[in-house]
Design a protein around this motif. Structure first.
Motif, mmCIF file in Angstrom:
data_model
loop_
_atom_site.group_PDB
_atom_site.id
_atom_site.type_symbol
_atom_site.label_atom_id
_atom_site.label_comp_id
_atom_site.label_asym_id
_atom_site.label_seq_id
_atom_site.Cartn_x
_atom_site.Cartn_y
_atom_site.Cartn_z
ATOM 1 N N VAL A 204 21.991 63.558 120.807
ATOM 2 C CA VAL A 204 22.673 64.459 119.713
ATOM 3 C C VAL A 204 23.612 65.582 120.408
ATOM 4 O O VAL A 204 24.706 65.720 119.583
ATOM 5 N N LEU A 205 23.203 65.927 121.454
ATOM 6 C CA LEU A 205 24.141 66.929 122.193
ATOM 7 C C LEU A 205 25.346 66.209 122.654
ATOM 8 O O LEU A 205 26.439 66.856 122.478
ATOM 9 N N ARG A 206 25.180 65.143 123.256
ATOM 10 C CA ARG A 206 26.414 64.419 123.665
ATOM 11 C C ARG A 206 27.504 64.131 122.479
ATOM 12 O O ARG A 206 28.654 64.253 122.567
ATOM 13 N N GLU A 207 26.866 63.631 121.338
ATOM 14 C CA GLU A 207 27.734 63.373 120.306
ATOM 15 C C GLU A 207 28.478 64.686 119.626
ATOM 16 O O GLU A 207 29.705 64.628 119.440
ATOM 17 N N GLY A 208 27.594 65.669 119.690
ATOM 18 C CA GLY A 208 28.064 67.088 119.286
ATOM 19 C C GLY A 208 29.360 67.451 120.150
ATOM 20 O O GLY A 208 30.304 67.802 119.611
ATOM 21 N N ILE A 213 33.448 68.483 119.369
ATOM 22 C CA ILE A 213 34.283 69.721 120.151
ATOM 23 C C ILE A 213 35.153 69.492 120.840
ATOM 24 O O ILE A 213 36.643 69.644 120.612
ATOM 25 N N ILE A 214 34.894 68.372 121.672
ATOM 26 C CA ILE A 214 36.091 67.983 122.746
ATOM 27 C C ILE A 214 37.386 67.332 122.031
ATOM 28 O O ILE A 214 38.362 67.602 122.377
ATOM 29 N N VAL A 215 36.691 66.078 121.558
ATOM 30 C CA VAL A 215 38.081 65.252 121.007
ATOM 31 C C VAL A 215 38.702 65.999 119.635
ATOM 32 O O VAL A 215 40.081 66.069 120.012
ATOM 33 N N PRO A 216 38.098 66.750 118.943
ATOM 34 C CA PRO A 216 38.930 67.437 117.996
ATOM 35 C C PRO A 216 39.690 68.339 118.687
ATOM 36 O O PRO A 216 41.162 68.650 118.012
ATOM 37 N N MET A 217 39.407 68.998 119.682
ATOM 38 C CA MET A 217 40.160 70.180 120.508
ATOM 39 C C MET A 217 41.369 69.425 120.950
ATOM 40 O O MET A 217 42.551 70.018 121.077
ATOM 41 N N VAL A 218 41.379 68.242 121.924
ATOM 42 C CA VAL A 218 42.390 67.397 122.266
ATOM 43 C C VAL A 218 43.203 67.078 121.301
ATOM 44 O O VAL A 218 44.508 67.378 121.406
ATOM 45 N N GLU A 219 42.857 66.514 120.169
ATOM 46 C CA GLU A 219 43.661 65.899 119.258
ATOM 47 C C GLU A 219 44.597 66.985 118.485
ATOM 48 O O GLU A 219 45.495 66.641 118.071
ATOM 49 N N GLY A 220 44.071 68.360 118.605
ATOM 50 C CA GLY A 220 44.712 69.495 118.036
ATOM 51 C C GLY A 220 46.113 69.643 118.751
ATOM 52 O O GLY A 220 46.778 70.259 117.938
ATOM 53 N N VAL A 221 46.471 69.098 119.977
ATOM 54 C CA VAL A 221 47.660 69.154 120.632
ATOM 55 C C VAL A 221 48.541 67.905 120.596
ATOM 56 O O VAL A 221 49.580 67.848 121.405
ATOM 57 N N ARG A 222 47.898 66.977 119.844
ATOM 58 C CA ARG A 222 48.771 65.699 119.873
ATOM 59 C C ARG A 222 50.161 65.743 119.588
ATOM 60 O O ARG A 222 51.084 65.312 120.219
ATOM 61 N N SER A 223 50.420 66.492 118.493
ATOM 62 C CA SER A 223 51.850 66.304 118.000
ATOM 63 C C SER A 223 52.888 67.192 119.038
ATOM 64 O O SER A 223 53.880 66.586 119.212
ATOM 65 N N ASP A 241 39.065 56.247 124.830
ATOM 66 C CA ASP A 241 38.582 56.411 126.132
ATOM 67 C C ASP A 241 37.511 57.490 126.140
ATOM 68 O O ASP A 241 36.497 57.390 126.698
ATOM 69 N N LEU A 242 38.225 58.566 125.742
ATOM 70 C CA LEU A 242 37.231 59.786 125.805
ATOM 71 C C LEU A 242 35.931 59.632 125.009
ATOM 72 O O LEU A 242 34.826 59.934 125.537
ATOM 73 N N LEU A 243 36.362 58.791 123.823
ATOM 74 C CA LEU A 243 35.081 58.664 122.926
ATOM 75 C C LEU A 243 34.107 57.923 123.525
ATOM 76 O O LEU A 243 32.881 57.780 123.156
ATOM 77 N N ALA A 244 34.357 57.065 124.615
ATOM 78 C CA ALA A 244 33.380 56.116 125.155
ATOM 79 C C ALA A 244 32.380 56.950 125.892
ATOM 80 O O ALA A 244 31.484 56.583 126.309
ATOM 81 N N ALA A 245 32.652 58.171 126.240
ATOM 82 C CA ALA A 245 31.671 58.927 127.028
ATOM 83 C C ALA A 245 30.649 59.333 126.091
ATOM 84 O O ALA A 245 29.565 59.788 126.393
ATOM 85 N N ASP A 246 30.590 59.187 124.914
ATOM 86 C CA ASP A 246 29.748 59.212 123.779
ATOM 87 C C ASP A 246 28.902 58.010 123.428
ATOM 88 O O ASP A 246 28.822 57.560 122.022
ATOM 89 N N SER A 247 28.339 56.859 124.424
ATOM 90 C CA SER A 247 28.030 55.616 124.207
ATOM 91 C C SER A 247 27.338 55.183 125.540
ATOM 92 O O SER A 247 27.937 55.619 126.537
ATOM 93 N N GLY A 248 26.490 54.299 125.155
ATOM 94 C CA GLY A 248 25.711 53.775 126.289
ATOM 95 C C GLY A 248 25.441 54.705 127.464
ATOM 96 O O GLY A 248 24.636 55.602 127.227
ATOM 97 N N ASP A 249 25.884 54.620 128.508
ATOM 98 C CA ASP A 249 25.446 55.120 129.935
ATOM 99 C C ASP A 249 26.701 56.398 130.034
ATOM 100 O O ASP A 249 26.630 57.173 130.954
ATOM 101 N N GLY A 250 27.402 56.683 128.946
ATOM 102 C CA GLY A 250 28.197 57.822 128.981
ATOM 103 C C GLY A 250 27.706 59.129 129.238
ATOM 104 O O GLY A 250 26.516 59.327 128.830
ATOM 105 N N SER A 251 28.444 60.047 129.956
ATOM 106 C CA SER A 251 27.959 61.534 130.106
ATOM 107 C C SER A 251 29.058 62.471 130.253
ATOM 108 O O SER A 251 30.374 61.913 130.236
ATOM 109 N N CYS A 252 28.696 63.716 129.894
ATOM 110 C CA CYS A 252 29.854 64.816 130.004
ATOM 111 C C CYS A 252 28.957 65.891 130.677
ATOM 112 O O CYS A 252 27.833 66.131 130.342
ATOM 113 N N TYR A 253 29.731 66.773 131.462
ATOM 114 C CA TYR A 253 29.472 68.247 131.576
ATOM 115 C C TYR A 253 30.617 69.264 131.541
ATOM 116 O O TYR A 253 31.632 68.826 131.851
#
Length: 270
Positions: A204-208, A213-223, A241-253
């Protein structure tokens, strides 16, 4: 001040998610006595303000922001709390509260966007009573790590960092808080890391954290990134590839930092 993320509806949604997800971490030890006069510069639409009011019964909160539209949103969000707060439209650096004195100030995710954060801290020092406190919470984009990591996912994250620097902000400012506060004259400065770590053990925390948080923040500078020459196909691959951190053995800190300092008994702090 250049707010890198803008004020779109998508950004408003991201900020709401961020406030809810991070509240247990950012507000865990934050308490002010009843009757305290608390200043919150850069209050935005009031997401952190609501946490302050709910967790600190009896405080008198002044919400300050440079954007009138954000203050309108804050008024709507904080309906029912009118006896405990007021709203002030203005820029901290331009004396919108001349002559007023506060017991405490709370600043969250604001300094990272300022070209001269040291000037803002000096101004805040002048607005606190002797013995008053300042609490800062900022992130450090240089601390962010995720697995799996690919050249494409790292590239889009680096693009976010580069865009914030281009606008005059400091995406690594969390690591600088002690020095900034000490230089502004605050004493008894303490700095504590706030670690966000999530893997398959806390999906739940990983998905959130990653998807809301992270992916929408990055997408905000796409243009701006693509307009500046970032390959559009590489961008799409990087987000995937960023989204892959929210699946399987993915992790973030990621590391946030909370710094607390006091204004000297004789009024020293800038």
């Amino acid at each position: 001040m250049g707010y890198i993320h803008g004020y779109s509806e998508r950004e408003a949604e991201r900020l709401s998610d961020q406030a809810a997800i991070l509240r247990p971490f950012l507000h865990r030890d934050l308490r002010f006595p009843a009757g305290s006069r608390v200043l919150e510069p850069g209050c935005g639409s009031g997401r952190q303000s609501l946490a302050l009011l709910e967790d600190n019964p009896g405080i008198h909160l002044t919400c300050l922001d440079v954007d009138a539209g954000q203050l309108d949103l804050a008024r709507a969000r904080l309906a029912g709390w009118e006896r405990s707060l007021r709203f002030v439209h203005g820029d901290l650096s331009r004396d919108p509260l001349t002559g007023e004195v506060f017991d405490h100030a709370f600043v969250c995710f604001v300094l990272e966007h300022l070209k001269r954060p040291e000037a803002a801290l000096a101004r805040l020092g002048g607005m606190l009573r002797a013995g008053g406190s300042l609490t800062l919470i900022e992130g450090d984009h240089g601390s962010f790590r995720f697995q799996p990591e690919t050249p494409a996912s790292r590239a889009v994250w680096d693009a976010l960092v580069a865009e914030q620097r281009r606008l005059g902000g400091d995406p690594m400012i969390g690591r600088l808080l002690r020095g900034l506060m000490s230089a502004a004259g605050f004493s008894e400065v303490s700095v504590a890391p706030i670690l966000i770590h999530a893997d398959g053990g806390d999906p739940v925390l990983r998905e959130g954290f990653m998807r809301r948080i992270i992916v929408p923040m990055v997408e905000g500078v796409r243009s701006s990134a693509v307009a500046g020459g970032f390959d559009a196909r590489l961008w799409e691959r990087g987000i995937e590839d960023l989204l892959a951190a929210d699946s399987g053995d993915g992790s973030c800190y990621y590391l946030f930092f909370e710094a607390v300092g006091s204004k000297g008994a004789h009024g020293e702090s800038g």
